[in-house]
Design a protein around this motif. Sequence first.
Motif, PDB file in Angstrom:
ATOM      1  N   LEU A  38      -3.641 -29.290  18.608  1.00 25.02           N
ATOM      2  CA  LEU A  38      -2.274 -30.065  19.268  1.00 25.02           C
ATOM      3  C   LEU A  38      -2.640 -31.645  19.028  1.00 25.02           C
ATOM      4  CD1 LEU A  38      -0.353 -30.724  21.674  1.00 25.02           C
ATOM      5  CD2 LEU A  38      -2.091 -30.472  23.338  1.00 25.02           C
ATOM      6  N   VAL A  39      -1.968 -32.369  18.592  1.00 26.60           N
ATOM      7  CA  VAL A  39      -2.030 -33.729  18.443  1.00 26.60           C
ATOM      8  C   VAL A  39      -0.953 -34.558  19.164  1.00 26.60           C
ATOM      9  CG1 VAL A  39      -1.988 -35.777  16.901  1.00 26.60           C
ATOM     10  CG2 VAL A  39      -2.985 -33.649  16.055  1.00 26.60           C
ATOM     11  N   VAL A  40      -1.494 -35.573  20.165  1.00 26.34           N
ATOM     12  CA  VAL A  40      -0.586 -36.154  21.027  1.00 26.34           C
ATOM     13  C   VAL A  40      -0.715 -37.808  20.547  1.00 26.34           C
ATOM     14  CG1 VAL A  40      -0.023 -37.193  23.328  1.00 26.34           C
ATOM     15  CG2 VAL A  40      -0.800 -34.818  23.007  1.00 26.34           C
ATOM     16  N   LEU A  41       0.546 -38.114  20.125  1.00 25.56           N
ATOM     17  CA  LEU A  41       0.613 -39.675  19.636  1.00 25.56           C
ATOM     18  C   LEU A  41       1.143 -40.355  20.935  1.00 25.56           C
ATOM     19  CD1 LEU A  41       2.327 -38.906  16.182  1.00 25.56           C
ATOM     20  CD2 LEU A  41      -0.107 -39.006  16.871  1.00 25.56           C
ATOM     21  N   THR A  42       0.565 -41.596  21.246  1.00 22.76           N
ATOM     22  CA  THR A  42       0.733 -42.472  22.366  1.00 22.76           C
ATOM     23  C   THR A  42       1.016 -43.894  22.097  1.00 22.76           C
ATOM     24  OG1 THR A  42      -0.194 -40.780  23.655  1.00 22.76           O
ATOM     25  CG2 THR A  42      -0.193 -42.958  24.558  1.00 22.76           C
ATOM     26  N   GLY A  43       1.638 -44.673  22.924  1.00 21.43           N
ATOM     27  CA  GLY A  43       1.670 -46.060  22.689  1.00 21.43           C
ATOM     28  C   GLY A  43       1.371 -46.715  24.229  1.00 21.43           C
ATOM     29  N   ASP A  44       2.230 -47.770  24.492  1.00 20.92           N
ATOM     30  CA  ASP A  44       2.301 -48.056  26.043  1.00 20.92           C
ATOM     31  C   ASP A  44       1.289 -49.103  26.413  1.00 20.92           C
ATOM     32  OD1 ASP A  44       3.166 -48.347  28.607  1.00 20.92           O
ATOM     33  OD2 ASP A  44       1.411 -47.277  29.228  1.00 20.92           O
ATOM     34  N   ILE A  62      -8.740 -34.372  24.180  1.00 23.19           N
ATOM     35  CA  ILE A  62      -7.987 -33.884  25.346  1.00 23.19           C
ATOM     36  C   ILE A  62      -8.941 -32.821  25.904  1.00 23.19           C
ATOM     37  CG2 ILE A  62      -5.708 -32.814  26.122  1.00 23.19           C
ATOM     38  CD1 ILE A  62      -4.741 -34.266  23.678  1.00 23.19           C
ATOM     39  N   LYS A  63      -9.160 -32.683  26.973  1.00 24.22           N
ATOM     40  CA  LYS A  63     -10.118 -31.627  27.758  1.00 24.22           C
ATOM     41  C   LYS A  63      -9.124 -30.713  28.534  1.00 24.22           C
ATOM     42  CE  LYS A  63     -14.203 -33.315  26.534  1.00 24.22           C
ATOM     43  NZ  LYS A  63     -15.139 -32.254  25.740  1.00 24.22           N
ATOM     44  N   ASN A 105       0.865 -29.010  15.940  1.00 25.37           N
ATOM     45  CA  ASN A 105       1.788 -29.273  16.860  1.00 25.37           C
ATOM     46  C   ASN A 105       1.638 -30.720  17.396  1.00 25.37           C
ATOM     47  OD1 ASN A 105       3.716 -26.862  17.516  1.00 25.37           O
ATOM     48  ND2 ASN A 105       1.490 -25.995  17.254  1.00 25.37           N
ATOM     49  N   VAL A 106       2.563 -31.854  16.978  1.00 21.41           N
ATOM     50  CA  VAL A 106       2.497 -33.062  17.327  1.00 21.41           C
ATOM     51  C   VAL A 106       3.482 -33.447  18.471  1.00 21.41           C
ATOM     52  CG1 VAL A 106       2.299 -35.360  16.250  1.00 21.41           C
ATOM     53  CG2 VAL A 106       1.627 -33.428  14.883  1.00 21.41           C
TER      54      VAL A 106
END
Length: 548
Positions: free
Chosen positions: A435-441, A450-451, A388-389
């Motif tokens: 769980l995979v979170v993709l981020t920029g910014d 991720i805790k 789940n991305v």
Amino acid sequence: MAPQSPSTPDRDHDAQLLAAARRLNRRRFLTVTGAAAALAFATNLPAAGTAAAAELDPRRITENPFTTGVASGDPLPSSVLLWTRLAPKLFEPGNGMPAKLVPVRWELSHDERFTRVVRRGTEIAHPEFNHTVHVEVKGLDADRPYYYRFRTGDWISPVGRTRTAPAGGARVGEMRLAVVSCQAYHDGYFTPYTHLAGEDVDAVFHLGDYLYEYAVTAVGGKRAYTDRRLPALFNRETVTLEDYRLRYALYKSDPDLMAAHAAHPFVVTWDDHETENNYAGGTPENDVPPEEFLVRRASAYRAYWENQPLRRPQRPTGPDMRLHRRLHWGRLAQFDVLDTRQYRTDQANGDGWKSPSPESTAESMTLPGMEQERWLTDGWKASRAQWNVVPQQVTFARRNNPDGSDTLSMDSWDGYPASRERLLAGAETAGVENLVVLTGDVHVAYALDIKRDPADPDSRTVGTEFVATSVASGADGAARPANHAAYLARNPHLKHYDGRRGYVKVTLDSGAARGDYRSVDYVTRPGAPLVQGPSLVSEAGNPGLTPA
């Protein structure tokens, strides 16, 4: 800000839009629903075909109209979205096109020489949409590449390569994707895109700041052109519809960016600079009347849709645009693409690094908005994907300030801890294991665990976050920024930190998620070679990053 240019149809639309907004009673304006506000604005930005009935003979186009190349996006199992724009005079209002309908032919083929064309048709380029073209091609085979091109008059576009997604229930061995963000034209060349164009990836996820609203000087800022000069109309902040359209023309004329779009389908979402720095929902950065800001937001959103490979459901209505959406890659991955700007509550204590307060920790604080939070957690409950991305904009994991203070970024998820907790609890309830979170910014590359309790580094690891550095924003960076050691010391869940420009390539398979970091040492002059960075892996069912 530079003086405004003479009146044009687009500026007239902006003036009409602002007048309509001001006719709303101030109290009613601040309490009206998004849908009603959108309806009020929509009457002043015409839909396709309402302002022009005449059709232009394409043979009368005497200069190349495909100056911003081609693009594709949001691949589905049986459909692709193709995009182009007619702009023979790229840096002029209206891009040298008359206010007439223009037929544009398109072809989709199994091969790049177009000897095996599988679909063809004609789409109308409407002046109301700045002669951009969005073609939704349906009835295609799943999980295969295609080539496409456009024609109008005697002109043929560059050839693009795209692909369809695997079928919904298909067992997929592997998916490769790239993550990019933050491409300030005035900060340097888009060199990372040249290297990305040559990567073997299935899709590129662009996570915001596709353009910047800031002025661009005649020499292109830090690009420091010596052989050309940009028109003065770029040397002002974008505010009107015409401003945003012209700024997209400038950005999309970059050859490195055009190469990446032609090579891969993009999945896009915005952050703040596509409209204005650090805005939050209907709240602008500066002390601007709310009706005036929503007029600006409507113009920015319209120009964004026009210039991106987005499908019809994403087309905006006034200042509202549903950008969050869900894509699948067989049974391997579910992608829940978020919008963390349009619906967020205003940042507490300002938008910088501040100490947590009762305001920032309040349950009412939400980054994606309550409706989008529910949409995401409901999607997790229904998911049958291995991974789940979540492609989104701002850093999700905790970032303790390397200066030793208790301050946190109020513009990221650290400034909205209740919102983040609701999502972490939702993932836990849904049984999300991978769980995979993709981020920029943030203009740097991070790899983070991720805790479950972000404030406790010893708590259980529940996911992985890959943060892509900028393409150009921040100009030339450094592999080890000055605060490198302090950042790692204060954040033991931070497994990688690099301050150079570039992107991250992510590979998903049944056993692991792998992030390969790519960078260049400079962007203030062209031609930087690619630097292969570290690779980190998170095993399926056992979240936590380790060196590959």
